[in-house]
Write a protein that holds these residues in place. Structure first.
Motif, PDB file in Angstrom:
ATOM      1  N   ILE A 147      -0.634 -42.033 -60.853  1.00 22.64           N
ATOM      2  CA  ILE A 147      -1.015 -43.393 -61.230  1.00 22.64           C
ATOM      3  C   ILE A 147      -1.895 -43.256 -62.462  1.00 22.64           C
ATOM      4  CG2 ILE A 147      -2.169 -45.519 -60.532  1.00 22.64           C
ATOM      5  CD1 ILE A 147      -1.738 -44.698 -57.628  1.00 22.64           C
ATOM      6  N   VAL A 148      -1.468 -43.857 -63.565  1.00 21.97           N
ATOM      7  CA  VAL A 148      -2.163 -43.684 -64.840  1.00 21.97           C
ATOM      8  C   VAL A 148      -2.686 -45.033 -65.307  1.00 21.97           C
ATOM      9  CG1 VAL A 148      -2.015 -42.801 -67.194  1.00 21.97           C
ATOM     10  CG2 VAL A 148      -0.552 -41.815 -65.402  1.00 21.97           C
ATOM     11  N   GLU A 149      -4.007 -45.114 -65.512  1.00 24.90           N
ATOM     12  CA  GLU A 149      -4.585 -46.352 -66.036  1.00 24.90           C
ATOM     13  C   GLU A 149      -4.055 -46.604 -67.448  1.00 24.90           C
ATOM     14  OE1 GLU A 149      -6.422 -48.474 -64.300  1.00 24.90           O
ATOM     15  OE2 GLU A 149      -6.134 -47.105 -62.606  1.00 24.90           O
ATOM     16  N   GLU A 150      -3.921 -47.875 -67.797  1.00 26.93           N
ATOM     17  CA  GLU A 150      -3.285 -48.221 -69.065  1.00 26.93           C
ATOM     18  C   GLU A 150      -4.000 -47.575 -70.255  1.00 26.93           C
ATOM     19  OE1 GLU A 150      -1.111 -52.051 -70.809  1.00 26.93           O
ATOM     20  OE2 GLU A 150      -3.259 -52.352 -70.548  1.00 26.93           O
ATOM     21  N   LYS A 151      -5.308 -47.521 -70.211  1.00 27.33           N
ATOM     22  CA  LYS A 151      -6.048 -46.953 -71.346  1.00 27.33           C
ATOM     23  C   LYS A 151      -5.760 -45.465 -71.532  1.00 27.33           C
ATOM     24  CE  LYS A 151     -10.326 -46.034 -68.722  1.00 27.33           C
ATOM     25  NZ  LYS A 151      -9.796 -46.421 -67.409  1.00 27.33           N
TER      26      LYS A 151
END
Length: 434
Positions: A147-151
């Motif tokens: 899961i990768v945060e947008e930033k």
């Protein structure tokens, strides 16, 4: 079912810009967290609600309606964030479902595909054509890889449309292993559940994604979200009752409280509002009428009437611009322009236009009792406490201040006086023979 449920409700909800805790904002008549708890209790006998911001206020509201709920006060000072919220909760069962208190549209049926999966972690996801603002979920070979945060997303990762819907099913031993390993080494200095997913993946655990409908897993973070969620809730409520046999004219204009119930052959015209735990049985509620915490049976009400809390209307015809408050009307006709408060009116009585029960003297409220077959003329004031017995006629324009015995006529009028030619003298028009 062998599942424990943790509902996260500790957040302040600053985007709501309100003194009221976010999870207590109402949707279709009930605090939004009530829907999450109701869903949780359908699938589990072990439900824990995690609180922090205005915890006592929220707990009091929940316990007013629900029993058997456990509460956990999050140690927000030391362990903020979603990961901190689920620490130190002794769940009873081997699988733990984590829900959000600001997710009022989720149902037991919508959760079923998640509950049926067998993984170390099962997480809800959905696809968005424009996933801007969401963390991306990387799925390969049927399992979540990251899961990768947008930033933190590369241009390639930003093209992924799969995002996290925010509901997780953990094996209890997974939580027991990874919760103590969480840290707050991030920009927000918080402990995140998503870090458990990361650590579990690194150790080869099976993390299963389940694609869900966005509508059912919609979170509420602003007044706009609140309004949107209520629109969707209203669609559900109206559909449910129409499928149960209620006729609705222009249903999109009708508001129905989630606590209201209908029985028999009912019709709701456009613009109707049904509030609270109202019960409508075999009745026609006409255009732009408001029914609030009232019981309507075998009656027609409206258009543009208001039936206020505590009222019972049976076998009656209530017309336009009639307001009924905390009264019981049985077999009554009140065609128009009347206020009937704190009254009991029996079969066969007719209430003329402009009738008012004067039930309040500025300090106390008093009762008006009207018997059978009473004819109340137009523009009558009934000054409570007062009893009108059976078979009485009350002349138009009368102010009733004393009890009226059976079979009587009540009349109180100032004798009519006619002053001839007054108009012409007053305006100085002279007039005929002036």
């Amino acid at each position: 079912m062998n599942i424990s449920v943790i509902i996260l409700a500790a957040g302040q909800g600053t985007r709501m810009k309100s003194e009221l805790p976010k999870v207590l904002h109402p949707i279709s008549g009930r605090p939004m967290i009530h829907y999450a708890i109701e869903t949780a209790q359908r699938i589990s006998d072990d439900v824990t609600v995690v609180l922090f911001h205005q915890a006592e206020r929220i707990e009091k509201e929940i316990t007013r309606e629900f029993e058997g709920i456990r509460f956990k006060l999050q140690d927000h000072a030391n362990y903020p964030g979603t990961g901190g919220a689920v620490m130190d909760i002794a769940t009873r069962h081997d699988r733990v479902l984590v829900l959000n208190g600001d997710m009022p549209l989720v149902t037991a049926e919508a959760l079923e595909p998640i509950l049926q999966k067998d993984g170390d972690i099962v997480m809800s996801v959905f696809d968005l054509p424009d996933p801007s603002g969401y963390g991306r979920v990387v799925v390969e070979n049927g399992e979540v890889q990251a899961i990768v945060e947008e930033k933190d997303c590369t241009p390639e990762l930003k093209r992924i449309e799969t995002v996290n819907a925010g509901v997780y099913l953990f094996k209890k031993e997974v939580l027991d292993r990874y919760l103590p390993l969480l840290d707050n080494d991030n920009a927000q200095a918080e402990y995140y559940l998503t870090d458990i997913v990361k650590m579990a993946r690194e150790e080869g655990r099976h993390i299963i994604p389940v694609w869900v409908e966005e509508a059912a897993f919609k979170g509420v973070n602003s007044r706009y979200d609140l309004a949107h969620a209520e629109e969707m809730m209203q669609e559900r409520i109206r559909e449910r009752w129409m499928r149960a046999g209620v006729t609705m004219h222009l249903p999109s204009t009708i508001f129905i409280d989630s606590r209201a119930t209908f029985h028999g052959d009912c019709t709701l015209d456009n613009g109707v509002t049904i509030l609270g735990a109202s019960v409508v049985t075999a009745s026609h509620i006409k255009s732009h009428t408001v029914v609030e915490e009232a019981d309507i049976k075998n009656s027609s009400v409206g258009p543009m009437a208001r039936i206020r809390p505590g009222s019972v209307v049976i076998d009656s015809q209530i017309g336009n611009f009639v307001e009924v408050k905390k009264s019981k009307l049985t077999g009554v006709k009140a065609g128009h322009l009347s206020y009937l408060g704190d009254a009991e009116i029996e079969e066969g009585s007719n209430i003329g236009a402009g009738t008012i029960t004067c039930n309040y003297d500025g300090r106390k409220k008093y009762k008006t009792k009207i018997g059978r077959n009473v004819f109340v003329g137009s523009d009558t004031q009934l000054v409570a406490p007062v009893t009108i017995e059976d078979n009485v006629m009350i002349a138009a324009g009368t102010t009733v201040t004393k009890d009226v015995k059976e079979g009587s006529l009540a009349i109180s009028r100032t004798p009519q006086k006619i002053v001839e030619r007054f108009f012409h003298r007053f305006f100085g028009t002279g007039g005929e023979n002036g």
